[in-house]
Design a protein around this motif. Structure first.
Motif, PDB file in Angstrom:
ATOM      1  N   TYR A  32       5.202 -12.223   1.225  1.00 30.72           N
ATOM      2  CA  TYR A  32       6.126 -11.256   0.622  1.00 30.72           C
ATOM      3  C   TYR A  32       5.488 -10.568  -0.575  1.00 30.72           C
ATOM      4  O   TYR A  32       5.546  -9.343  -0.727  1.00 30.72           O
ATOM      5  CB  TYR A  32       7.404 -11.986   0.202  1.00 30.72           C
ATOM      6  N   ASN A  33       4.841 -11.322  -1.418  1.00 31.21           N
ATOM      7  CA  ASN A  33       4.207 -10.757  -2.616  1.00 31.21           C
ATOM      8  C   ASN A  33       3.065  -9.811  -2.265  1.00 31.21           C
ATOM      9  O   ASN A  33       2.774  -8.874  -3.013  1.00 31.21           O
ATOM     10  CB  ASN A  33       3.703 -11.875  -3.522  1.00 31.21           C
ATOM     11  N   ALA A  34       2.423 -10.050  -1.112  1.00 27.05           N
ATOM     12  CA  ALA A  34       1.281  -9.220  -0.709  1.00 27.05           C
ATOM     13  C   ALA A  34       1.705  -8.060   0.194  1.00 27.05           C
ATOM     14  O   ALA A  34       0.862  -7.229   0.557  1.00 27.05           O
ATOM     15  CB  ALA A  34       0.254 -10.086   0.023  1.00 27.05           C
ATOM     16  N   LEU A  35       2.966  -7.966   0.532  1.00 25.78           N
ATOM     17  CA  LEU A  35       3.436  -6.973   1.497  1.00 25.78           C
ATOM     18  C   LEU A  35       3.263  -5.552   0.966  1.00 25.78           C
ATOM     19  O   LEU A  35       3.714  -5.225  -0.131  1.00 25.78           O
ATOM     20  CB  LEU A  35       4.910  -7.231   1.817  1.00 25.78           C
ATOM     21  N   ASP A  36       2.579  -4.710   1.725  1.00 26.77           N
ATOM     22  CA  ASP A  36       2.360  -3.312   1.361  1.00 26.77           C
ATOM     23  C   ASP A  36       3.193  -2.447   2.297  1.00 26.77           C
ATOM     24  O   ASP A  36       2.825  -2.212   3.451  1.00 26.77           O
ATOM     25  CB  ASP A  36       0.877  -2.963   1.480  1.00 26.77           C
ATOM     26  N   CYS A  37       4.317  -1.951   1.808  1.00 24.44           N
ATOM     27  CA  CYS A  37       5.244  -1.197   2.651  1.00 24.44           C
ATOM     28  C   CYS A  37       4.753   0.201   2.985  1.00 24.44           C
ATOM     29  O   CYS A  37       5.389   0.911   3.762  1.00 24.44           O
ATOM     30  CB  CYS A  37       6.617  -1.115   1.974  1.00 24.44           C
ATOM     31  N   THR A  38       3.629   0.621   2.404  1.00 24.74           N
ATOM     32  CA  THR A  38       3.096   1.940   2.726  1.00 24.74           C
ATOM     33  C   THR A  38       2.321   1.939   4.035  1.00 24.74           C
ATOM     34  O   THR A  38       2.026   2.997   4.581  1.00 24.74           O
ATOM     35  CB  THR A  38       2.161   2.448   1.617  1.00 24.74           C
ATOM     36  N   ARG A  39       2.002   0.770   4.540  1.00 21.77           N
ATOM     37  CA  ARG A  39       1.233   0.674   5.786  1.00 21.77           C
ATOM     38  C   ARG A  39       2.175   0.700   6.974  1.00 21.77           C
ATOM     39  O   ARG A  39       3.097  -0.117   7.068  1.00 21.77           O
ATOM     40  CB  ARG A  39       0.410  -0.616   5.806  1.00 21.77           C
ATOM     41  N   PRO A  40       1.989   1.648   7.911  1.00 23.79           N
ATOM     42  CA  PRO A  40       2.876   1.740   9.073  1.00 23.79           C
ATOM     43  C   PRO A  40       2.919   0.434   9.851  1.00 23.79           C
ATOM     44  O   PRO A  40       1.897  -0.211  10.088  1.00 23.79           O
ATOM     45  CB  PRO A  40       2.234   2.858   9.916  1.00 23.79           C
ATOM     46  N   GLY A  41       4.129   0.038  10.227  1.00 26.58           N
ATOM     47  CA  GLY A  41       4.283  -1.158  11.045  1.00 26.58           C
ATOM     48  C   GLY A  41       4.353  -2.457  10.282  1.00 26.58           C
ATOM     49  O   GLY A  41       4.581  -3.512  10.872  1.00 26.58           O
ATOM     50  N   THR A  42       4.158  -2.419   8.959  1.00 26.58           N
ATOM     51  CA  THR A  42       4.240  -3.652   8.181  1.00 26.58           C
ATOM     52  C   THR A  42       5.673  -3.874   7.714  1.00 26.58           C
ATOM     53  O   THR A  42       6.471  -2.947   7.627  1.00 26.58           O
ATOM     54  CB  THR A  42       3.316  -3.606   6.955  1.00 26.58           C
TER      55      THR A  42
END
Length: 311
Positions: A154-164
């Motif tokens: 969760y802390n490493a999640l990059d919401c700018t990457r499609p499909g993540t």
């Protein structure tokens, strides 16, 4: 600060009955293919089913897509099954066009999940602001799925990457991390979400509407739950209303991505509620249309939308 809220519907009983009657009338209409779109500008999209889909599933999917157009207020839409694919065509212009076809192929898998933690970042940036509360504050006896590994993800999640940041099928009973695009203020938000408390099968109807007379604000989404869904909704909102930000929020996910995560300010009884938060008409009608139609019987992928000008 997120301004979207979910609260008890303020509509009187008589108005709710009238609204329900409108929804039932819309559900009974299955003749969108009889519309004549010749002679005007149109927008269309070709949808390809997953391998192994049969004719019955394609017909069922076409029926769902017709309802999505109707519920979104698109007039004279046409949905046809052609050579193993589904073609959706709408008039170009206000209330239709390419904008109305964006995302129409989404599966419609709907879940309602309590928020355990949230963090926001400007669109285009992979660095979110500090979480409103640490995920470690979740009760481990209630949410045993909050593991160190999940917290790290969760802390490493990059919401700018499609499909993540999407929830995979079959994870309804698990704690998950997910993302939300927030076009109303140009940000992204990531969440740690508890197991689903309700799913699309618990929603009876959803309707985009303007605020009742005397109330301010943008477009709203009015929800009505089934009998069993209403009982679940009352219990979970009662619990969430006692929590502090962000654990008083209830994320609604569609096809694994957060559509909206409004705050719960009070226990919501009666099986009806409205989601507010300065929605545009387009945002409200699209979201309501997908909530009302739910899952497609087969996965679909879309070609780019094509626009045609009248000759």
């Amino acid at each position: 600060m997120d301004t979207r809220r979910i609260r008890r519907t303020p509509l009187p009983t008589l108005a709710v009955v009238a609204l329900t009657g409108t929804l039932l009338a819309a559900c009974g209409s299955e003749k969108a293919d009889d519309n004549d779109l010749s002679g005007g500008n149109t927008a269309s999209v070709l949808l390809h089913p997953a391998a192994g889909a049969d004719a019955g599933q394609l017909d069922e999917a076409a029926a769902v897509l017709r309802k999505r157009l109707e519920y979104a207020g698109v007039k004279n839409g046409k949905v046809t099954v052609e050579n193993g694919t589904i073609k959706v065509m709408v008039p170009d212009g206000p209330g239709g066009g390419a904008d109305a076809l964006q995302g129409i192929e989404k599966d419609g898998r709907l879940e309602f999940r309590p928020v355990l933690s949230a963090a926001r970042a400007p669109a285009g940036s992979g660095a979110p602001t500090p979480a409103d509360s640490a995920p470690q504050t979740a009760d481990p006896s209630k949410y045993p799925g909050v593991t160190p590994e999940l917290v790290a993800a969760y802390n490493a999640l990059d919401c700018t990457r499609p499909g993540t940041g999407t929830v995979n099928a079959g994870q309804s009973a698990q704690v998950v991390a997910a993302c939300e695009d927030k076009p109303q203020d140009g940000t992204l938000e990531r969440y740690l979400l508890a197991p689903a408390e309700l799913t699309g099968s618990d929603v009876q109807s959803a309707e985009a509407q303007t605020p009742p007379s005397g109330q301010s604000g943008g477009w709203q989404i009015a929800l009505k739950f089934t009998t069993s869904g209403a009982d679940k909704f009352t219990k979970v909102t009662g619990k969430l209303a006692d929590n502090s930000v962000p654990t008083n929020r209830f994320a609604i996910t569609l096809d694994g991505r957060v559509v909206i995560a409004p705050s719960v300010m009070q226990e919501l009884t009666g099986g009806e509620a409205v989601i507010t938060g300065q929605f545009t008409k387009s945002e409200a009608t699209r979201t309501a249309a997908v909530l009302r139609t739910g899952n497609l019987p087969v996965a679909l992928t879309a070609d780019p939308v094509v626009t045609n000008s009248a000759k």
